[in-house]
Scaffold this motif. Structure first.
Motif, short mmCIF file in Angstrom:
data_model
loop_
_atom_site.label_atom_id
_atom_site.label_comp_id
_atom_site.label_asym_id
_atom_site.label_seq_id
_atom_site.Cartn_x
_atom_site.Cartn_y
_atom_site.Cartn_z
N TRP A 58 0.90 -1.29 -0.02
CA TRP A 58 -0.20 -0.14 0.10
C TRP A 58 0.82 1.27 0.23
O TRP A 58 0.85 1.83 0.99
N PHE A 138 -7.55 -5.53 19.96
CA PHE A 138 -8.19 -5.34 18.98
C PHE A 138 -7.73 -6.49 17.86
O PHE A 138 -6.83 -7.39 18.24
N TYR A 152 -10.35 -3.30 14.55
CA TYR A 152 -11.60 -3.05 15.23
C TYR A 152 -11.20 -3.83 16.78
O TYR A 152 -10.83 -4.90 16.82
N SER A 153 -11.84 -3.05 17.86
CA SER A 153 -11.47 -3.60 19.14
C SER A 153 -12.63 -4.33 19.68
O SER A 153 -13.76 -4.39 19.18
N LYS A 169 -18.01 2.35 13.77
CA LYS A 169 -18.35 3.54 13.41
C LYS A 169 -18.38 3.79 11.95
O LYS A 169 -17.51 3.71 11.04
N ASP A 173 -17.52 6.78 2.87
CA ASP A 173 -16.95 6.44 1.65
C ASP A 173 -15.55 5.29 2.19
O ASP A 173 -14.63 4.87 1.48
N PHE A 176 -14.61 -0.62 4.34
CA PHE A 176 -15.13 -1.80 5.20
C PHE A 176 -16.54 -1.12 5.78
O PHE A 176 -17.59 -1.97 5.92
N SER A 177 -16.77 -0.02 6.43
CA SER A 177 -17.79 0.47 6.84
C SER A 177 -19.04 0.47 5.80
O SER A 177 -20.14 0.30 5.97
N ALA A 219 -15.57 0.71 22.81
CA ALA A 219 -15.59 -0.78 22.44
C ALA A 219 -14.79 -1.63 23.37
O ALA A 219 -15.21 -2.35 24.14
N LYS A 345 -5.51 4.79 19.43
CA LYS A 345 -5.83 5.87 18.29
C LYS A 345 -6.41 5.36 17.32
O LYS A 345 -5.83 4.44 16.60
C1 LIG Z 1 -6.33 -0.06 17.32
C2 LIG Z 1 -7.41 0.19 16.63
C3 LIG Z 1 -8.81 0.07 16.96
C4 LIG Z 1 -9.58 0.50 16.56
N1 LIG Z 1 -11.08 0.17 16.91
C5 LIG Z 1 -11.89 0.63 16.27
C6 LIG Z 1 -13.40 0.27 16.85
O1 LIG Z 1 -13.60 -0.66 17.79
N2 LIG Z 1 -14.52 0.57 15.98
C7 LIG Z 1 -14.35 1.27 15.15
O2 LIG Z 1 -15.66 1.92 14.63
N3 LIG Z 1 -13.43 1.92 14.71
C8 LIG Z 1 -12.35 1.37 15.20
N4 LIG Z 1 -10.93 1.84 15.02
C9 LIG Z 1 -10.82 2.69 13.59
C10 LIG Z 1 -10.94 1.88 12.07
O3 LIG Z 1 -9.85 1.12 12.17
C11 LIG Z 1 -11.12 2.68 11.23
O4 LIG Z 1 -12.22 3.57 11.12
C12 LIG Z 1 -11.46 1.89 9.93
O5 LIG Z 1 -10.00 1.31 9.62
C13 LIG Z 1 -11.89 2.32 8.70
O6 LIG Z 1 -12.10 1.51 7.43
P1 LIG Z 1 -12.87 1.72 6.44
O7 LIG Z 1 -12.56 0.60 5.45
O8 LIG Z 1 -14.13 2.11 6.67
O9 LIG Z 1 -12.15 3.05 5.85
P2 LIG Z 1 -11.28 3.27 4.49
O10 LIG Z 1 -10.89 4.84 4.51
O11 LIG Z 1 -11.60 2.40 3.39
O12 LIG Z 1 -9.80 2.46 5.13
C14 LIG Z 1 -9.10 2.99 6.03
C15 LIG Z 1 -7.99 2.12 6.77
O13 LIG Z 1 -8.04 0.90 5.90
C16 LIG Z 1 -6.69 0.56 5.56
N5 LIG Z 1 -6.60 0.48 4.07
C17 LIG Z 1 -7.37 1.02 3.29
N6 LIG Z 1 -7.03 0.75 1.90
C18 LIG Z 1 -5.90 -0.01 2.16
C19 LIG Z 1 -5.04 -0.74 1.07
N7 LIG Z 1 -5.28 -0.44 -0.01
N8 LIG Z 1 -4.29 -1.44 1.66
C20 LIG Z 1 -3.92 -1.79 3.03
N9 LIG Z 1 -4.81 -1.14 3.94
C21 LIG Z 1 -5.75 -0.37 3.35
C22 LIG Z 1 -5.91 1.45 6.24
O14 LIG Z 1 -5.74 1.06 7.80
C23 LIG Z 1 -6.87 2.65 6.46
O15 LIG Z 1 -6.51 3.58 7.64
C24 LIG Z 1 -9.67 1.44 15.16
C25 LIG Z 1 -8.60 1.68 14.85
C26 LIG Z 1 -7.44 1.29 15.55
C27 LIG Z 1 -6.15 1.78 14.98
#
Ligand SMILES: Cc1cc2nc3c(=O)[nH]c(=O)nc-3n(C[C@H](O)[C@H](O)[C@H](O)COP(=O)(O)OP(=O)(O)OC[C@H]3O[C@@H](n4cnc5c(N)ncnc54)[C@H](O)[C@@H]3O)c2cc1C
Ligand code: FES
Length: 347
Positions: A58, A138, A152-153, A169, A173, A176-177, A219, A345
């Motif tokens: 990435w 997590f 995610y925790s 949460k 865009d 995962f969400s 969480a 964080k």
């Molecule tokens: C330790 C920790 C614990 C967390 N616990 C929670 C929780 O319990 N509940 C909660 O709602 N949120 C939690 N979060 C936040 C959550 O991880 C982010 O909100 C989530 O990653 C968003 O993912 P998304 O796919 O929706 O967003 P996107 O913007 O699509 O993806 C964000 C994350 O996905 C990964 N990613 C995206 N594209 C790539 C790629 N091409 N290759 C590799 N990785 C990629 C990266 O980590 C990036 O930061 C936590 C975060 C951390 C660091």
């Protein structure tokens, strides 16, 4: 693929599977390589290749701003070895303690996805085989069709758990969400890696516990509270929980928190901090045992905790600005030492 790590204190050697990221291979081998987010944002897993090449999965990772690729630096959580690799990590690295929950991959199936608020979803992951984890840890999750893991925790706590509970949460865009919120995912397969994280609680801690959570940061606190409640921890030690949300429509787990407080009315205090609205008159009567206050969660915690920081271990989780603000209070006002401040964080 053979990987040699020269850390500041000693060297380690381990094997990575084809396509496996260097960090995950090392952790899986029981070597506590440095990391924080484990997903490409924080830069903590920076290493330098001395011999051998890596492939970056990435290149747009936000954490890349912390590395100098021209000097051979890379993020271990995003890169895999293309050939036998020797690398340098400028930190002390230790083997995991005997009995530690060593992270592994494990697949699971989504069940019981349900909205907890207008933008938070809860779900369970039924695992293919039982897993141990510590309260407050997590896991990394990836459904089919999405590149990269998301952190995610766990909200629950169980030894030999067959099920992990999560809250997500919604992120506009976000891959995962949108995947989770966009369709019924019951029965969908998700790959996991974990458990991870150092913001863990064990009843052997023997200290009062302060939890400060912003939004979905609650969480991991639910996991800690579950572990503490089951061991009768709050019969001996005090607990304070501060849960920050914008308004009542953003709050969840309130009935569960109210029930926990009523289980330990003497020593457990739980306060919901509302940053954007006044506390509604009905909140107190609808949710006995919970306190409510208007303000940012770190400010509410700072007011309530003044003079009560003796023998405290603090846990903080949520969006980075909320975590940073809480850590400033814990360092500057509470004067807690860094080993008594554990945080995640949600970057
Ligand atoms: C330790 C920790 C614990 C967390 N616990 C929670 C929780 O319990 N509940 C909660 O709602 N949120 C939690 N979060 C936040 C959550 O991880 C982010 O909100 C989530 O990653 C968003 O993912 P998304 O796919 O929706 O967003 P996107 O913007 O699509 O993806 C964000 C994350 O996905 C990964 N990613 C995206 N594209 C790539 C790629 N091409 N290759 C590799 N990785 C990629 C990266 O980590 C990036 O930061 C936590 C975060 C951390 C660091
Ligand atoms: S642990 Fe690799 S960037 Fe955070």
């Amino acid at each position: 693929m053979r990987i040699l790590v020269n850390a500041r204190n000693r060297g380690y050697e381990f094997e990575a599977l084809p396509g496996e990221k260097v960090l995950y291979a090392g952790l899986r081998a029981g070597i506590d390589l440095p990391y924080e987010c484990a997903t490409g944002t924080c830069g903590t897993c920076k290493a330098k290749a001395i011999t051998g090449r890596v492939r970056d999965g990435w290149p747009q990772a936000p954490g890349r701003k912390f590395v100098k690729p021209e000097a051979g630096e890379f993020l271990m959580c995003q890169c895999e070895a293309e050939e036998a690799l020797t690398l340098e990590v400028s930190k002390f690295v230790y083997g995991m303690e005997p009995g530690a929950c060593v992270p592994q991959t494990c697949a699971g199936t989504v069940h019981g996805a349900r909205p907890l608020t207008h933008d938070v979803m809860g779900f369970q992951l039924e695992l293919e085989r039982p897993r141990d984890f510590d309260a407050g840890q997590f896991a990394l999750l990836t459904p089919q069709g999405l590149s990269g893991y998301r952190a995610y925790s766990m909200c629950n706590f169980e030894r030999g758990a067959r099920q992990l509970d999560f809250v997500v949460k919604r992120k506009r865009d976000g891959g995962f969400s949108e995947w989770l919120f966009g369709a019924n995912r019951d029965g969908a397969r998700v790959e996991t890696f974990g458990p991870l994280g150092k913001a863990t609680f064990d009843p052997a801690l023997g200290k009062n516990v302060l939890c400060i959570a912003g939004g979905s940061g609650i969480a991991g606190m639910m996991s800690i509270l579950s572990r503490a409640a089951r061991s009768g921890y709050f019969e001996r030690y005090r607990g304070w929980v501060f849960f920050g949300v914008r308004g009542m429509r953003d709050a969840f787990f309130l009935h569960e928190l109210s029930a926990l407080q009523r289980q330990f009315p003497e020593r457990l205090e739980i306060t919901v901090a509302l940053s954007d609205e006044d506390v509604p008159a009905s909140a107190q009567s609808d949710l006995p045992g919970l306190g409510f206050a208007r303000g940012m969660v770190h400010e509410v915690a700072k007011r309530a905790m003044a003079g009560r920081y003796q023998d405290v271990r603090a846990y903080v989780a949520g969006p980075p600005p909320a975590v940073d603000a809480a850590i400033r209070v814990l360092l500057l006002d509470a004067k807690l030492t860094t080993d008594n401040i554990r945080y995640d964080k949600f970057s």
